[in-house]
Design a protein around this motif. Structure first.
Motif, short mmCIF file in Angstrom:
data_model
loop_
_atom_site.label_atom_id
_atom_site.label_comp_id
_atom_site.label_asym_id
_atom_site.label_seq_id
_atom_site.Cartn_x
_atom_site.Cartn_y
_atom_site.Cartn_z
N GLY A 6 -55.73 12.40 -38.19
CA GLY A 6 -54.31 12.51 -37.83
C GLY A 6 -53.50 12.83 -39.06
O GLY A 6 -53.97 12.71 -40.19
N GLY A 7 -52.25 13.23 -38.84
CA GLY A 7 -51.37 13.57 -39.95
C GLY A 7 -51.01 12.33 -40.76
O GLY A 7 -51.25 11.19 -40.33
N SER A 8 -50.44 12.60 -41.92
CA SER A 8 -49.99 11.50 -42.77
C SER A 8 -48.97 10.63 -42.02
O SER A 8 -48.13 11.16 -41.29
N ASP A 118 -45.49 11.16 -32.70
CA ASP A 118 -44.34 12.06 -32.66
C ASP A 118 -43.93 12.40 -34.11
O ASP A 118 -43.80 11.49 -34.94
N PRO A 119 -43.73 13.69 -34.44
CA PRO A 119 -43.44 14.07 -35.82
C PRO A 119 -42.21 13.38 -36.41
O PRO A 119 -42.21 13.02 -37.59
N VAL A 133 -45.42 12.05 -50.29
CA VAL A 133 -44.54 13.20 -50.54
C VAL A 133 -43.78 13.51 -49.24
O VAL A 133 -44.41 13.72 -48.19
N PRO A 134 -42.44 13.51 -49.28
CA PRO A 134 -41.68 13.76 -48.05
C PRO A 134 -42.01 15.13 -47.45
O PRO A 134 -42.13 16.11 -48.17
N GLY A 135 -42.19 15.16 -46.16
CA GLY A 135 -42.47 16.43 -45.47
C GLY A 135 -43.89 16.52 -44.95
O GLY A 135 -44.16 17.24 -43.99
N LEU A 139 -45.14 18.05 -41.26
CA LEU A 139 -45.94 19.28 -41.39
C LEU A 139 -47.34 19.12 -40.79
O LEU A 139 -47.88 20.04 -40.17
N GLN A 140 -47.93 17.95 -41.01
CA GLN A 140 -49.33 17.76 -40.59
C GLN A 140 -49.48 17.26 -39.16
O GLN A 140 -50.57 17.34 -38.59
#
Ligand SMILES: Nc1ncnc2c1ncn2[C@@H]1O[C@H](COP(=O)(O)OP(=O)(O)OP(=O)(O)O)[C@@H](O)[C@H]1O
Length: 183
Positions: A6-8, A118-119, A133-135, A139-140
């Motif tokens: 999964g994303g960060s 949810d992003p 790191v913000p973003g 993004l991921q």
């Protein structure tokens, strides 16, 4: 082996820790964070081979990739020696990363878990933890899942890690899937 992808800030590490308590038997957890922690400067050195763009993009060098292959080879040995492993991953190249891991862990039964969030919620978590790191989270959030085939997917947006882990533990111990011998 159970792979959480999964994303960060989607909540993988929190689930992995809760899962260790919920699953029968004893499970070890490792992941990309464990590997980065071992790099020069804990990943925050030019020598580490990993760098972050201002928008949260992640760039890695060939040297990083070579060391990562060595790391997976060591984990492969660990899994083959009988250790139950929960792998906490961020597959930046989606399905291609999945194929790479499948070949690195050839012969090891793998349960693939998609950890979604949810992003916007992941971005808020990222902001409040302050050590990322913000973003990256935004993004991921969806791209790490591109072309990845899962056995089960979990959405952490409105569910505590313990509840996510319980769902997974029920799935693992059910007759539907058994990645390893459990006590
Ligand atoms: N289900 C959840 N509900 C609310 N907050 C959560 C949930 N899961 C994780 N968090 C919080 O979000 C932050 C990131 O969690 P965690 O480290 O588990 O994410 P991660 O996916 O492993 O991130 P990374 O890939 O960046 O290491 C932590 O502050 C954690 O307490």
């Amino acid at each position: 082996m159970i792979v959480l992808n999964g994303g960060s800030s989607s909540g993988k590490t929190s689930i992995a820790r809760a899962l260790q308590e919920s699953l029968p038997g004893t499970w070890l957890t490792f992941g990309v964070d464990t590997f980065i922690e071992a790099l020069p400067g804990r990943g925050d050195s030019l020598k580490s081979g990993i760098s972050y763009g201002p928008d949260g993009t992640v760039v890695v060098t060939e040297q990083y990739k070579r060391l990562e292959r060595a790391w997976y080879s060591a984990l492969h040995t660990l899994a083959h020696s009988g250790a139950n492993i929960i792998l906490d991953e961020v597959l930046l190249s989606g399905g291609e990363g999945q194929r790479r891991l499948q070949s690195a862990f050839d012969g090891v039964p793998m349960l693939w878990v998609g950890v979604r969030c949810d992003p916007e919620v992941a971005a808020a978590r990222e902001c409040s933890r302050g050590d990322r790191v913000p973003g990256m989270a935004r993004l991921q959030a969806s791209r790490v899942h591109d072309w990845v085939v899962y056995d089960i997917e979990i959405d952490t947006t409105a569910r505590y890690p313990e509840a996510c882990a319980q769902l997974l533990a029920d799935f693992v111990t059910s007759k539907r899937y058994s990645p390893v011998e459990t006590e």
